[in-house]
Scaffold this motif. Structure first.
Motif, PDB file in Angstrom:
ATOM      1  N   ASP A 164       0.827  -1.204   0.000  1.00 40.89           N
ATOM      2  CA  ASP A 164       0.000   0.000   0.000  1.00 40.89           C
ATOM      3  C   ASP A 164       0.862   1.256   0.000  1.00 40.89           C
ATOM      4  O   ASP A 164       0.586   2.221  -0.729  1.00 40.89           O
ATOM      5  N   VAL A 165       1.883   1.239   0.831  1.00 42.95           N
ATOM      6  CA  VAL A 165       2.754   2.412   0.949  1.00 42.95           C
ATOM      7  C   VAL A 165       3.443   2.703  -0.378  1.00 42.95           C
ATOM      8  O   VAL A 165       3.530   3.861  -0.817  1.00 42.95           O
ATOM      9  N   ASN A 166       3.927   1.670  -1.047  1.00 41.95           N
ATOM     10  CA  ASN A 166       4.590   1.866  -2.334  1.00 41.95           C
ATOM     11  C   ASN A 166       3.620   2.387  -3.385  1.00 41.95           C
ATOM     12  O   ASN A 166       4.007   3.187  -4.261  1.00 41.95           O
ATOM     13  N   ARG A 167       2.363   1.968  -3.306  1.00 44.06           N
ATOM     14  CA  ARG A 167       1.374   2.414  -4.288  1.00 44.06           C
ATOM     15  C   ARG A 167       1.064   3.901  -4.140  1.00 44.06           C
ATOM     16  O   ARG A 167       0.875   4.609  -5.125  1.00 44.06           O
ATOM     17  N   ALA A 168       1.014   4.380  -2.906  1.00 44.05           N
ATOM     18  CA  ALA A 168       0.669   5.784  -2.674  1.00 44.05           C
ATOM     19  C   ALA A 168       1.888   6.691  -2.598  1.00 44.05           C
ATOM     20  O   ALA A 168       1.777   7.898  -2.829  1.00 44.05           O
ATOM     21  N   GLY A 169       3.052   6.132  -2.252  1.00 44.34           N
ATOM     22  CA  GLY A 169       4.256   6.955  -2.080  1.00 44.34           C
ATOM     23  C   GLY A 169       4.459   7.285  -0.615  1.00 44.34           C
ATOM     24  O   GLY A 169       3.557   7.820   0.043  1.00 44.34           O
ATOM     25  N   LEU A 170       5.660   6.971  -0.082  1.00 41.21           N
ATOM     26  CA  LEU A 170       5.903   7.126   1.346  1.00 41.21           C
ATOM     27  C   LEU A 170       5.781   8.578   1.795  1.00 41.21           C
ATOM     28  O   LEU A 170       5.139   8.869   2.807  1.00 41.21           O
ATOM     29  N   GLU A 171       6.384   9.511   1.060  1.00 43.19           N
ATOM     30  CA  GLU A 171       6.342  10.913   1.468  1.00 43.19           C
ATOM     31  C   GLU A 171       4.929  11.468   1.376  1.00 43.19           C
ATOM     32  O   GLU A 171       4.454  12.143   2.300  1.00 43.19           O
ATOM     33  N   GLU A 172       4.246  11.169   0.274  1.00 38.44           N
ATOM     34  CA  GLU A 172       2.874  11.652   0.111  1.00 38.44           C
ATOM     35  C   GLU A 172       1.957  11.072   1.183  1.00 38.44           C
ATOM     36  O   GLU A 172       1.083  11.756   1.723  1.00 38.44           O
ATOM     37  N   LEU A 173       2.162   9.792   1.486  1.00 39.03           N
ATOM     38  CA  LEU A 173       1.345   9.130   2.493  1.00 39.03           C
ATOM     39  C   LEU A 173       1.573   9.762   3.864  1.00 39.03           C
ATOM     40  O   LEU A 173       0.628   9.983   4.638  1.00 39.03           O
ATOM     41  N   GLY A 174       2.838  10.075   4.175  1.00 35.36           N
ATOM     42  CA  GLY A 174       3.145  10.693   5.466  1.00 35.36           C
ATOM     43  C   GLY A 174       2.478  12.046   5.622  1.00 35.36           C
ATOM     44  O   GLY A 174       1.936  12.366   6.683  1.00 35.36           O
TER      45      GLY A 174
END
Length: 596
Positions: A164-174
């Motif tokens: 999930d994190v890779n799909r959304a992007g770690l920085e954007e998700l944070g």
């Protein structure tokens, strides 16, 4: 107050008094004192909210839903079950695992993940090896607590995996997780504990409320309009629906740490949504556990780290002396009662010389309290109080011959002979020295400056700059080379920097404690205009720090008054009509001879 629908009662004065009846130990400990773990009513060792018999039944009901024998935490489900009759447990268990299956399907788009993601605190024991392997981004943020990202779905909350994190992007998700978390609505209530410790209770229906502890300073800004102090705060997150914190600003921290510990344990054990029974120190953006759990005996203890312990000790000493602007020092004392208390404490010294320290502290309060109705020290009763404080201060550090202490025309206390046994109390020494300088008691100041610095260095409640400042004054007053004085003053300045102090609040150091040193700098360089500017600024700082407080120490800027008295005696032009600067002490018009 409306109780939280999905959690225990939030922290209020009433709930705290109930929680405080819990000992600081897990209820599981009581299992260890019962050899028959299968006896009816015996708490289960892992699910202490249920009896061992009930927990066995719950595990049997949950077993068909646990695929491949994988471990599934049952704490939240156990909390729900204990609140309903056992004949409803099968349906409750089925619904619980159905929601988990629905939430675990995944497949959301990146946009859906960003819209529903939240930063989440989870208990460490909710992670098994399989789950931890799928969440390599997750991290332990403090003992007992793990940080992860969670997606808030229609029926349940799903912890996001690495996929999930890779799909959304770690920085954007944070960024999205922080924004969504801080947007979670909460209720806020201030709870005063026996008039001393002020606790902040934050609670709500959302299962993400306690996760706001990750960003506690931002939360404090939201609910109170003020960020946390540099020293941080004590905080508890007993369940996912609530947290409680105490800003570390004064000596009430000693009460708050125990009150929060008792409340956290009770709320954690009552559930549902149990998160952690620990007390944490939020400091510089991180959480550190103060609770140590002995798993062998199932007992809890509080063990602050040396940095926090030193800070607490310093705050308690400052608070006890009435030096901090806080709720405890907001009201003016009764001068009559304070006068009699001072006289009685002096009278007891013949039988109990050890009471001299307390007598001096009371006398200092009295002389400053007199300046509320008599700010210029025009009246003889006010002078008597200042004279008595000066006598007691020098006696505390240098001893004294028998002498009278006047506390008004009709009240005279007899100070007995006192042997010189200087205590390890650096701030009391400064008070005694300032008083001797203000009241032009040069012989007393001479004797005070012979107090061994090694004794004062044993005071572990003060920052290093306080001891350097005393060293500076002793060196100057003893007429040693000016180069030595300058070096010691530079050491005072260096060790009073914000990134160095660990015992006193930053605003207290900046606005109150450092000001005499700043004035002394202009005094020894003989810069009249700059001294006048610095004096005006220091008095403004004094007023800014104390605000509308009626505390005795709010009335007079004691250290600046001492430096101004020195400057006046050296021919500096000093405006006597300034706030917090008694004119008739400054210009010596009220000064009289003192016995001893």
């Amino acid at each position: 107050m409306v109780a939280v629908a999905r959690g225990p009662v939030p922290l209020t004065a009433r709930s705290l008094s109930t929680a405080a009846t819990f000992p600081l130990r897990s209820r599981v400990e009581r299992v260890n004192r019962n050899d028959d773990l299968d006896a009816p009513g015996t708490p289960d060792p892992e699910l202490a909210m249920l009896t061992a018999v009930q927990a066995k039944r719950l595990r049997a009901l949950a077993a068909p839903y646990v695929e491949g024998g994988h471990h599934s935490p049952l704490h939240n489900l156990a909390h729900l079950c204990r609140r309903v009759p056992e004949d409803r447990w099968p349906a409750l268990v089925e619904s619980h695992f159905a929601n988990l299956r629905q939430a675990s399907r995944g497949g959301e788009s990146a946009a859906e993940l960003l819209a529903g993601v939240y930063a989440r605190l989870l208990p460490v024991d909710s992670f098994n090896a399989e789950l931890a392997g799928a969440l390599s981004y997750a991290r332990v943020v403090a003992d007992g607590l793990v940080f992860a990202y969670a997606l808030d779905g229609p029926t349940a909350v799903r912890i996001l995996t690495d996929v999930d994190v890779n799909r959304a992007g770690l920085e954007e998700l944070g960024q999205a997780a922080f924004a969504n978390l801080m947007g979670v609505p909460v209720e806020h209530e201030e709870v005063a504990i026996e008039g001393r410790a002020l606790l902040h209770s934050v609670y709500g229906d959302s299962p993400f409320v306690a996760s706001k502890a990750l960003f506690l300073s931002e939360l404090a800004q939201q609910v109170t309009g003020e960020p946390l102090p540099k020293a941080g705060a004590l905080v508890v997150v007993p369940t996912r629906h609530l947290l409680a914190y105490h800003p570390i600003v004064d000596g009430s921290v000693a009460d708050a740490i125990n009150d929060l510990a008792a409340y956290a344990l009770g709320a954690y054990e009552d559930g549902p949504g149990a998160l952690s029974p620990r007390v944490y120190w939020w400091h510089q953006g991180g959480l550190q556990s103060l609770t140590v759990i002995d798993h062998a005996t199932r007992t809890f203890s509080l063990q602050p780290p040396p940095e926090l312990l030193g800070l607490m000790k310093g705050l308690v000493r400052l608070d006890q002396a009435g030096r901090l602007a806080s709720r405890a020092t907001a009201k003016a004392p009764d001068i009559g009662a304070l006068t009699h208390s001072t006289a009685e404490s002096i009278a007891r010294l013949a039988q109990d010389p050890a009471g001299l320290s307390g007598a001096f502290a009371t006398a200092v309060q009295l002389c400053q309290a007199h300046c509320a109705p008599d700010p210029r020290v025009a009246h003889i009763d006010t002078w008597d109080a200042w004279a008595t404080a000066t006598q007691l201060g020098s006696a505390l550090f240098t001893g004294a011959r028998p002498q009278q202490c006047r506390l008004g025309e009709d009240l005279v206390a007899q100070l007995p002979a006192i042997e010189a046994e200087p205590p390890a109390d650096a701030r009391a020494w400064l008070d005694a020295f300032y008083l001797s300088v203000i009241c032009r008691q040069h012989d007393r100041a001479d004797r005070l400056c012979r107090t061994p610095l090694e004794v004062l260095r044993q005071d572990d409640s003060v920052d290093e700059y306080v001891l350097h400042w005393i060293d500076t004054l002793q060196t100057y007053w003893s007429k040693r080379p000016m180069d030595d004085v300058v070096q010691k003053l530079l050491a005072t300045m260096k060790t009073s920097a914000p990134d160095v102090i660990t015992r006193a609040p930053k605003d207290f150091v900046d606005l109150i404690d450092y000001q005499p040193a700043a004035l002394f700098h202009r005094l020894i360089t003989r810069e009249h205009d700059l001294f006048a500017e610095a004096l005006h600024r220091s008095l403004e700082h004094h007023g800014s720090y104390w605000g509308d407080s009626a505390a005795p120490r709010s009335q007079v800027a004691l250290g600046p008054l001492a430096m101004a008295s020195l400057a006046y005696d050296h021919g500096f032009p000093i405006d006597p009509h300034q706030p917090h600067l008694p004119a008739y002490l400054l210009n010596r018009e009220r000064i009289e001879e003192l016995p001893g």
